[in-house]
Design a protein around this motif. Sequence first.
Motif, PDB file in Angstrom:
ATOM      1  N   MET A 333     -19.963   7.906  47.907  1.00 14.24           N
ATOM      2  CA  MET A 333     -20.781   7.832  46.705  1.00 14.24           C
ATOM      3  C   MET A 333     -19.944   8.240  45.507  1.00 14.24           C
ATOM      4  SD  MET A 333     -23.312  10.960  47.770  1.00 14.24           S
ATOM      5  CE  MET A 333     -24.204  11.087  46.227  1.00 14.24           C
ATOM      6  N   ILE A 334     -20.245   7.638  44.364  1.00 17.06           N
ATOM      7  CA  ILE A 334     -19.480   7.921  43.156  1.00 17.06           C
ATOM      8  C   ILE A 334     -20.443   8.123  41.991  1.00 17.06           C
ATOM      9  CG2 ILE A 334     -19.180   5.465  42.582  1.00 17.06           C
ATOM     10  CD1 ILE A 334     -16.373   6.231  41.491  1.00 17.06           C
ATOM     11  N   GLY A 335     -20.161   9.139  41.172  1.00 13.81           N
ATOM     12  CA  GLY A 335     -21.033   9.420  40.037  1.00 13.81           C
ATOM     13  C   GLY A 335     -20.747  10.796  39.479  1.00 13.81           C
ATOM     14  N   ASN A 336     -21.759  11.402  38.878  1.00 14.58           N
ATOM     15  CA  ASN A 336     -21.572  12.738  38.335  1.00 14.58           C
ATOM     16  C   ASN A 336     -22.877  13.520  38.321  1.00 14.58           C
ATOM     17  OD1 ASN A 336     -22.957  12.165  35.678  1.00 14.58           O
ATOM     18  ND2 ASN A 336     -21.265  10.718  35.526  1.00 14.58           N
ATOM     19  N   GLY A 337     -22.746  14.837  38.259  1.00 14.23           N
ATOM     20  CA  GLY A 337     -23.913  15.712  38.154  1.00 14.23           C
ATOM     21  C   GLY A 337     -24.462  16.217  39.467  1.00 14.23           C
ATOM     22  N   MET A 338     -23.712  16.082  40.569  1.00  8.43           N
ATOM     23  CA  MET A 338     -24.176  16.620  41.851  1.00  8.43           C
ATOM     24  C   MET A 338     -24.215  18.148  41.760  1.00  8.43           C
ATOM     25  SD  MET A 338     -25.018  16.137  45.136  1.00  8.43           S
ATOM     26  CE  MET A 338     -24.299  14.739  45.999  1.00  8.43           C
ATOM     27  N   ARG A 339     -25.381  18.730  41.983  1.00  4.98           N
ATOM     28  CA  ARG A 339     -25.525  20.181  41.882  1.00  4.98           C
ATOM     29  C   ARG A 339     -24.850  20.877  43.058  1.00  4.98           C
ATOM     30  NH1 ARG A 339     -29.664  22.310  38.704  1.00  4.98           N
ATOM     31  NH2 ARG A 339     -30.024  23.966  40.224  1.00  4.98           N
ATOM     32  N   PRO A 340     -24.088  21.942  42.784  1.00  4.74           N
ATOM     33  CA  PRO A 340     -23.419  22.668  43.873  1.00  4.74           C
ATOM     34  C   PRO A 340     -24.381  23.165  44.954  1.00  4.74           C
ATOM     35  CG  PRO A 340     -22.503  23.346  41.767  1.00  4.74           C
ATOM     36  CD  PRO A 340     -23.678  22.455  41.458  1.00  4.74           C
ATOM     37  N   ASN A 341     -25.623  23.525  44.550  1.00  2.00           N
ATOM     38  CA  ASN A 341     -26.542  24.094  45.542  1.00  2.00           C
ATOM     39  C   ASN A 341     -27.109  23.057  46.511  1.00  2.00           C
ATOM     40  OD1 ASN A 341     -28.142  22.936  43.513  1.00  2.00           O
ATOM     41  ND2 ASN A 341     -29.844  24.324  43.908  1.00  2.00           N
ATOM     42  N   ILE A 342     -26.909  21.747  46.233  1.00  2.00           N
ATOM     43  CA  ILE A 342     -27.370  20.749  47.204  1.00  2.00           C
ATOM     44  C   ILE A 342     -26.231  19.887  47.736  1.00  2.00           C
ATOM     45  CG2 ILE A 342     -29.651  20.624  46.110  1.00  2.00           C
ATOM     46  CD1 ILE A 342     -28.817  17.766  45.156  1.00  2.00           C
ATOM     47  N   TRP A 343     -25.020  20.126  47.253  1.00  2.00           N
ATOM     48  CA  TRP A 343     -23.873  19.271  47.595  1.00  2.00           C
ATOM     49  C   TRP A 343     -23.725  19.111  49.107  1.00  2.00           C
ATOM     50  CZ3 TRP A 343     -19.761  18.229  43.657  1.00  2.00           C
ATOM     51  CH2 TRP A 343     -18.721  17.455  44.160  1.00  2.00           C
ATOM     52  N   ASP A 344     -23.550  20.218  49.803  1.00  2.00           N
ATOM     53  CA  ASP A 344     -23.332  20.174  51.249  1.00  2.00           C
ATOM     54  C   ASP A 344     -24.583  19.698  51.985  1.00  2.00           C
ATOM     55  OD1 ASP A 344     -21.518  20.717  53.509  1.00  2.00           O
ATOM     56  OD2 ASP A 344     -23.029  22.218  54.046  1.00  2.00           O
ATOM     57  N   LYS A 345     -25.759  20.144  51.525  1.00  5.59           N
ATOM     58  CA  LYS A 345     -27.016  19.737  52.164  1.00  5.59           C
ATOM     59  C   LYS A 345     -27.204  18.227  52.068  1.00  5.59           C
ATOM     60  CE  LYS A 345     -29.276  24.094  50.878  1.00  5.59           C
ATOM     61  NZ  LYS A 345     -30.266  24.699  49.941  1.00  5.59           N
ATOM     62  N   PHE A 346     -26.852  17.665  50.924  1.00  5.10           N
ATOM     63  CA  PHE A 346     -26.991  16.226  50.719  1.00  5.10           C
ATOM     64  C   PHE A 346     -26.087  15.463  51.684  1.00  5.10           C
ATOM     65  CE2 PHE A 346     -26.481  12.100  48.788  1.00  5.10           C
ATOM     66  CZ  PHE A 346     -27.700  11.853  48.157  1.00  5.10           C
ATOM     67  N   LYS A 347     -24.845  15.896  51.784  1.00  2.03           N
ATOM     68  CA  LYS A 347     -23.906  15.225  52.689  1.00  2.03           C
ATOM     69  C   LYS A 347     -24.399  15.288  54.135  1.00  2.03           C
ATOM     70  CE  LYS A 347     -19.449  15.980  52.090  1.00  2.03           C
ATOM     71  NZ  LYS A 347     -18.177  16.718  51.856  1.00  2.03           N
ATOM     72  N   GLN A 348     -24.875  16.453  54.525  1.00  2.00           N
ATOM     73  CA  GLN A 348     -25.332  16.625  55.907  1.00  2.00           C
ATOM     74  C   GLN A 348     -26.572  15.777  56.194  1.00  2.00           C
ATOM     75  OE1 GLN A 348     -23.768  18.330  58.320  1.00  2.00           O
ATOM     76  NE2 GLN A 348     -22.141  18.852  56.883  1.00  2.00           N
ATOM     77  N   ARG A 349     -27.532  15.832  55.294  1.00  2.00           N
ATOM     78  CA  ARG A 349     -28.804  15.129  55.552  1.00  2.00           C
ATOM     79  C   ARG A 349     -28.628  13.625  55.621  1.00  2.00           C
ATOM     80  NH1 ARG A 349     -34.537  15.498  52.103  1.00  2.00           N
ATOM     81  NH2 ARG A 349     -35.393  13.524  52.916  1.00  2.00           N
ATOM     82  N   PHE A 350     -27.813  13.056  54.706  1.00  2.00           N
ATOM     83  CA  PHE A 350     -27.730  11.598  54.612  1.00  2.00           C
ATOM     84  C   PHE A 350     -26.451  11.018  55.212  1.00  2.00           C
ATOM     85  CE2 PHE A 350     -30.367  12.911  50.867  1.00  2.00           C
ATOM     86  CZ  PHE A 350     -31.575  12.467  51.388  1.00  2.00           C
ATOM     87  N   GLY A 351     -25.635  11.863  55.828  1.00  2.00           N
ATOM     88  CA  GLY A 351     -24.448  11.360  56.515  1.00  2.00           C
ATOM     89  C   GLY A 351     -23.338  10.895  55.600  1.00  2.00           C
ATOM     90  N   ILE A 352     -23.242  11.487  54.413  1.00  2.97           N
ATOM     91  CA  ILE A 352     -22.208  11.105  53.449  1.00  2.97           C
ATOM     92  C   ILE A 352     -20.915  11.865  53.749  1.00  2.97           C
ATOM     93  CG2 ILE A 352     -21.603  10.947  51.007  1.00  2.97           C
ATOM     94  CD1 ILE A 352     -24.068   9.308  51.769  1.00  2.97           C
ATOM     95  N   GLU A 353     -19.811  11.160  53.743  1.00  4.46           N
ATOM     96  CA  GLU A 353     -18.524  11.801  54.038  1.00  4.46           C
ATOM     97  C   GLU A 353     -17.711  12.087  52.781  1.00  4.46           C
ATOM     98  OE1 GLU A 353     -16.569   9.200  56.781  1.00  4.46           O
ATOM     99  OE2 GLU A 353     -18.046   9.533  58.382  1.00  4.46           O
ATOM    100  N   GLU A 354     -17.883  11.272  51.743  1.00  2.23           N
ATOM    101  CA  GLU A 354     -17.051  11.412  50.552  1.00  2.23           C
ATOM    102  C   GLU A 354     -17.901  11.351  49.282  1.00  2.23           C
ATOM    103  OE1 GLU A 354     -13.052   9.398  48.548  1.00  2.23           O
ATOM    104  OE2 GLU A 354     -13.875   8.609  50.413  1.00  2.23           O
ATOM    105  N   VAL A 355     -17.851  12.425  48.491  1.00  2.00           N
ATOM    106  CA  VAL A 355     -18.551  12.469  47.206  1.00  2.00           C
ATOM    107  C   VAL A 355     -17.498  12.397  46.105  1.00  2.00           C
ATOM    108  CG1 VAL A 355     -20.077  13.800  45.698  1.00  2.00           C
ATOM    109  CG2 VAL A 355     -20.411  13.871  48.185  1.00  2.00           C
ATOM    110  N   LEU A 356     -17.382  11.233  45.508  1.00  2.00           N
ATOM    111  CA  LEU A 356     -16.391  11.063  44.443  1.00  2.00           C
ATOM    112  C   LEU A 356     -17.038  11.452  43.111  1.00  2.00           C
ATOM    113  CD1 LEU A 356     -13.477  10.255  43.897  1.00  2.00           C
ATOM    114  CD2 LEU A 356     -14.270   7.944  43.432  1.00  2.00           C
ATOM    115  N   GLU A 357     -17.279  12.751  42.970  1.00  2.00           N
ATOM    116  CA  GLU A 357     -17.788  13.296  41.713  1.00  2.00           C
ATOM    117  C   GLU A 357     -16.711  13.101  40.654  1.00  2.00           C
ATOM    118  OE1 GLU A 357     -20.414  15.914  39.280  1.00  2.00           O
ATOM    119  OE2 GLU A 357     -20.728  14.743  41.088  1.00  2.00           O
ATOM    120  N   LEU A 358     -17.123  12.808  39.447  1.00  2.00           N
ATOM    121  CA  LEU A 358     -16.139  12.620  38.390  1.00  2.00           C
ATOM    122  C   LEU A 358     -16.674  13.171  37.083  1.00  2.00           C
ATOM    123  CD1 LEU A 358     -17.186  10.006  36.474  1.00  2.00           C
ATOM    124  CD2 LEU A 358     -16.634   8.820  38.581  1.00  2.00           C
TER     125      LEU A 358
END
Length: 613
Positions: A333-358
Amino acid sequence: MNQTIQHDLIGMTEVVAKIPSFISKVPNLLSGLKQAYLRTPNSPAGLGIAFEKAVKRNPTGYALLFEDQKYTYTELNQWANQIAHYYLALGAKKGDVIAVMVENRSELVATIVALAKVGVTTALVNTAQIGKVLAHSVNLVNPIALIVGDECRQAVDDIRQDLNLPKDRFYWFADQATRQNVGRAPQGYINLAEAIQSFPTFNTPTTHSVKGKDGLFYIYTSGTTGLPKAVIFTNSRWTLAYGTYGHVLNLNTDDVMYVTLPLYHATGTVVCWCGVIAGASALAIRRKFSTSSFWKDVQKFDASAIGYVGELCRYLMDAPPCPLEKGHRVKKMIGNGMRPNIWDKFKQRFGIEEVLELYASSEGNVGFSNVFNFDNTVGFSPTPYAIIQFDKEKNEPVRNAKGWCLKVKKGEVGLLVGKITRRSPFDGYTDAEKNKSVILKDVFKQGDAYFNTGDLVRDIGFRHAQFVDRLGDTFRWKGENVSTTEVENMVSEYEKIAEAVVYGVEIPNTNGRAGMAAITLADHAELTAEDCQKMATTFKKCLPAYAVPLFLRVQTQVETTGTFKYQKNNLKEQSFNPENTDERILVLLPNSDAYCDLSAEIFDNIQAYQYRF
């Protein structure tokens, strides 16, 4: 320094640990960097050239998916060519501007490609704009024409007499698949889908004459004057994004990027689409984001990557689990504004391996991308920048006895500034005075110049940063920049309100800041229940949904500085907590059509996340 921040700090050890997973990206990244940096303002560059390259690479593969519509690269290219040849026949040329107001759908994408091939600058009008703001936005860029989708036609009709355009330069797309059915244009509009039918489908001769210094887009941002500013986005800047963000994402011809972000914003139309064009992949779009339809669309389009802003991620996290959120192809996924308090939870819940925050801004010259796939960071920046000490009270950078700015230490927060160089130019606004106000001079030595981003970030080491907050007269809510002055002007037009001071306040478990207005009533005026309903109706009518203030604080007097600037710091700190003031506070609760008094019980429920703003 708290434990979370300490954990996020990055050094050589952490970077070395990421190298094995980073190696596979290197060839593609080097190819992108070569295209991004081995260029001059006079080099042929931009979206048109890159798109035609993708057509050659994947002619029969899908380029665009929307609802039940599918277009291969060849089909989309031919469509764009017909639009481009049509405007060339009318005399459109490099340097001209055409304003486009069409929601996320196939016609918008084809039009953007077409105008890029001609060298015409596309003014990407925010489709939520209405009234005076819309008229200002269109007139600001002096367009030779306006292309409007029928879904936005009423907003244009309402202010048509205020637009500086000839009567025969209003173009229209039916709100349907116009490649199959062109529709019937309303009076006063030229049916663009019908007008282009007899024009050639081969590539225009102009594509390779478009140079890096030529304008590609005008993207609108909130203005401190209360009205939007138009930021020029050159083909050179697009090529920089294409060579960096686009190639870091490392998509290929089998990938599908699902984007629900508005394409009048740079995150959607530049960042996400760059990655698609770089990989000759498919762009799947939706008109507007929908939580309930998100994973259905992911499955329908067989998406392998998604574009995001922080609010989108929060909405998905808030939704109850559903079977479709698993078993999909989305790993990036690519974008901006991912909150630190849900970053890891989001990856775990939806099976995301790479967060290209910018991190980037429409007008800025500094960008970060999370190329090493660390958590809780906007990433790494190869561009020259500094994070300097900033005095919030004085609202200015801290300077030492010699007058030089001071860099913050690792782990500390400061103002992000981007060094202005030939390779990292500041393209600027249409307003020359605004350009002057955002350039800092003599920062570290005599004669240097830096772009002031207006953003506070934390230096976490190894040229990585964390976004902390936004300064100045704008704040972000619902993924949009809200101009406090614009809202102040609109709110003050309500008959019983003499003055309004607007600022952003934080609501627990939400991204950005919600709008709050401290209002002063006209002499002897009182707000009745009827006013509470009428204000909500009025504000919703004259402001985009994201700009409507959710909280109102009724003041007897506005506190100002000696130079008559509003004192917002105290108001921000007191926020909407009724215990912090004796003044009346009103709230516009979700799905409500009227403001109500904010009681201690409502405040506690907001804090406990009982309302989904």
